[in-house]
Write a protein that holds these residues in place. Structure first.
Motif, PDB file in Angstrom:
ATOM      1  N   LEU A  47      50.613  30.993  48.514  1.00  0.00           N
ATOM      2  CA  LEU A  47      50.686  30.667  47.079  1.00  0.00           C
ATOM      3  C   LEU A  47      49.300  30.286  46.552  1.00  0.00           C
ATOM      4  N   TYR A  67      54.940  35.365  45.184  1.00  0.00           N
ATOM      5  CA  TYR A  67      53.863  34.565  44.594  1.00  0.00           C
ATOM      6  C   TYR A  67      52.846  35.429  43.846  1.00  0.00           C
ATOM      7  N   VAL A 119      48.470  22.387  44.428  1.00  0.00           N
ATOM      8  CA  VAL A 119      49.667  22.956  45.042  1.00  0.00           C
ATOM      9  C   VAL A 119      50.045  22.106  46.240  1.00  0.00           C
ATOM     10  N   ALA A 145      56.951  35.642  50.742  1.00  0.00           N
ATOM     11  CA  ALA A 145      56.166  34.692  49.940  1.00  0.00           C
ATOM     12  C   ALA A 145      55.068  35.439  49.185  1.00  0.00           C
ATOM     13  N   GLY A 162      57.110  27.005  42.703  1.00  0.00           N
ATOM     14  CA  GLY A 162      56.837  28.416  42.978  1.00  0.00           C
ATOM     15  C   GLY A 162      57.967  29.080  43.743  1.00  0.00           C
ATOM     16  N   SER A 163      58.561  28.371  44.673  1.00  0.00           N
ATOM     17  CA  SER A 163      59.571  28.966  45.555  1.00  0.00           C
ATOM     18  C   SER A 163      60.931  29.097  44.870  1.00  0.00           C
ATOM     19  N   THR A 189      52.770  28.195  51.693  1.00  0.00           N
ATOM     20  CA  THR A 189      52.007  27.418  50.706  1.00  0.00           C
ATOM     21  C   THR A 189      50.579  27.942  50.597  1.00  0.00           C
ATOM     22  N   SER A 202      55.363  24.127  46.317  1.00  0.00           N
ATOM     23  CA  SER A 202      55.628  25.367  47.034  1.00  0.00           C
ATOM     24  C   SER A 202      57.001  25.186  47.686  1.00  0.00           C
ATOM     25  N   SER A 203      57.097  25.402  48.996  1.00  0.00           N
ATOM     26  CA  SER A 203      58.319  25.091  49.749  1.00  0.00           C
ATOM     27  C   SER A 203      57.844  24.253  50.938  1.00  0.00           C
ATOM     28  N   LYS A 231      52.525  21.623  49.738  1.00  0.00           N
ATOM     29  CA  LYS A 231      53.570  21.900  50.722  1.00  0.00           C
ATOM     30  C   LYS A 231      54.590  20.778  50.549  1.00  0.00           C
TER      31      LYS A 231
END
Ligand code: GUN
Ligand code: FE
Length: 418
Positions: free
Chosen positions: A136, A107, A149, A103, A68-69, A133, A126-127, A151
């Protein structure tokens, strides 16, 4: 509540098999599939029908590996190979997700674009930021997307700006997990970035936490030659890359491993024995010049293989593009090793049923599953004359864009229609 939808249904219950119902019916009770048949079962006669006419009703798509990031630099940064690419492009953008407002903006747009392209289930990095996160996860759920998802954990070999200590990684992962109970359809998954990013201490903690909290694991495996050589240097006691995860209890049922370009027979066997899912990311493997995964071999041997866009290594968010990319790269692979390339029905299966299985779904549109489907209007596309529905499916993979996706059903609900 009963819902009945009608149209040209095409689904893929098995690799290489399409079940086609021209003008077929799907009957749902509270979003759960009760019947799939050509004619409407008698007991439902007289109930209202959503008739999609000559449109195609396809399974929606599962993107089993994406970042995502990395969405902000999608479509750029194609000039270097993996390890340089991480330093030059990925890390500088990922660090911006310390800012939750940034974010949120990114997102939200990503979730909207995923749904518009018919992706209703994801397994996503995510990041390293816990709050980003959670944002997201919120945005995916808001858009109607379900998924896992993570982190990202990375306590070594990041950059000056993208780094966490082992203690921070642990405490932030715990803080993130504490907040994940609020989501219904988006779940946490433990996400060590890859072996070079995590110290032994962090890997051991993640393995223990995965066991104690019954959490799945998502990471990268055997993607690139320099990466693999690095992993050997870091873990001289491990003969193969997968053992660096197994050593810490991270190689287990439903572990997700992206790429597996250089996974040899032993590594592929270890995947089968532990029900590890390999995610083939053909677009990314070409863009960062990693190589071509031996997908046909894996499938012949009985490995569980699904597809991932791996944005922004991959430049396409649409799983239709990823499916045709898988076909193209399997053709190149066939010139090297003589294996049979993938065909459209197989690519469709890998981008749908194989990935939805991770979420406990059955084969194709299966009775008892919540509906995950897209409705495609392909009437704008040129043809030489009457086309069979299997030809229309192939053409849809190659030519359909978000404009032709007229409706999307996720978890049994209509989440988008235009
Ligand atoms: N290996 C470790 N991190 C990454 C990443 O962000 N993208 C890809 N493709 N491979 C990785
Ligand atoms: Fe990746």
């Amino acid at each position: 509540m009963t819902t009945i939808i009608k149209g040209n249904i095409i689904h893929a219950p098995e690799l290489g098999r399409l079940d086609i119902l021209p003008g077929g019916h799907l009957v749902l009770e509270d979003g759960v599939i009760q019947a799939i048949s050509q004619a409407l079962p008698k007991e439902y006669a007289g109930l209202p029908v959503t008739d999609y006419g000559d449109k195609l009703i396809l399974q929606s798509f599962a993107d089993c590996h994406l970042h995502g990031s990395q969405y902000p630099f999608l479509g750029t940064g194609m000039d270097v190979t993996l390890l340089d690419w991480l330093q030059k492009y990925a890390f500088p953008v990922e660090k911006r997700f310390a800012d939750v407002n940034y974010a949120r903006m990114v997102y939200r747009q990503l979730a909207e674009e995923l749904i518009a392209n018919g992706t209703t289930r994801v397994i996503m990095f995510s990041s390293l930021h816990a709050d980003g996160t959670l944002v997201l996860m919120e945005e995916l759920e808001r858009a109607g997307i379900s998924g896992y998802v993570g982190k990202v954990n990375m306590d070594r070999n990041g950059s000056d700006e993208l780094h966490e200590t082992t203690e921070e990684s642990i405490s932030e992962t715990l803080r993130w997990l504490d907040h994940c109970g609020q989501f219904r359809s988006v779940k946490p998954i433990l996400t060590p970035r890859f072996t070079p990013s995590c110290t032994d201490e962090l890997m051991a903690w993640l393995g223990k936490t995965s066991r104690e909290r019954d959490l799945y694991v998502h990471s990268h495996l055997s993607e690139n030659d320099r990466e693999i050589a690095w992993v050997h240097q870091l873990h001289p006691g491990c003969e193969r890359y997968w053992e660096t995860y197994a050593k810490f209890g991270l190689w287990k049922d439903h572990t997700v491993m992206a790429h597996c370009v250089y996974s040899d027979e032993t590594e592929r066997k270890a995947m089968r024995e532990h029900n590890v899912m390999a995610v083939h990311c053909p677009d990314s493997n070409v863009n960062v010049r990693s190589g071509i995964a031996p997908v046909r071999r894996m499938l012949e041997e009985g490995n569980w293989v699904s597809l991932g866009s791996d944005i922004a290594g991959g430049a396409h968010l649409s799983m239709l593009e990823v499916m045709t990319c898988a076909i193209r790269s399997s053709k190149l692979k066939s010139t090297e090793d003589g294996t049979q390339p993938l065909n459209a029905a197989e690519a469709y299966y890998l981008g749908t049923t194989a990935g939805h299985r991770y979420f406990g779904a059955g084969k194709g549109f299966a009775i008892g599953d919540r509906l995950h489907a897209v409705v495609v209007d392909d009437s704008r596309l040129c043809s030489v004359g009457e086309m069979s529905l299997s030809d229309r499916l192939e053409r849809a993979l190659y030519r359909v864009s978000r404009q032709e996706i007229k409706a999307v059903y996720a978890e049994g609900k209509l989440v988008k229609c235009s």
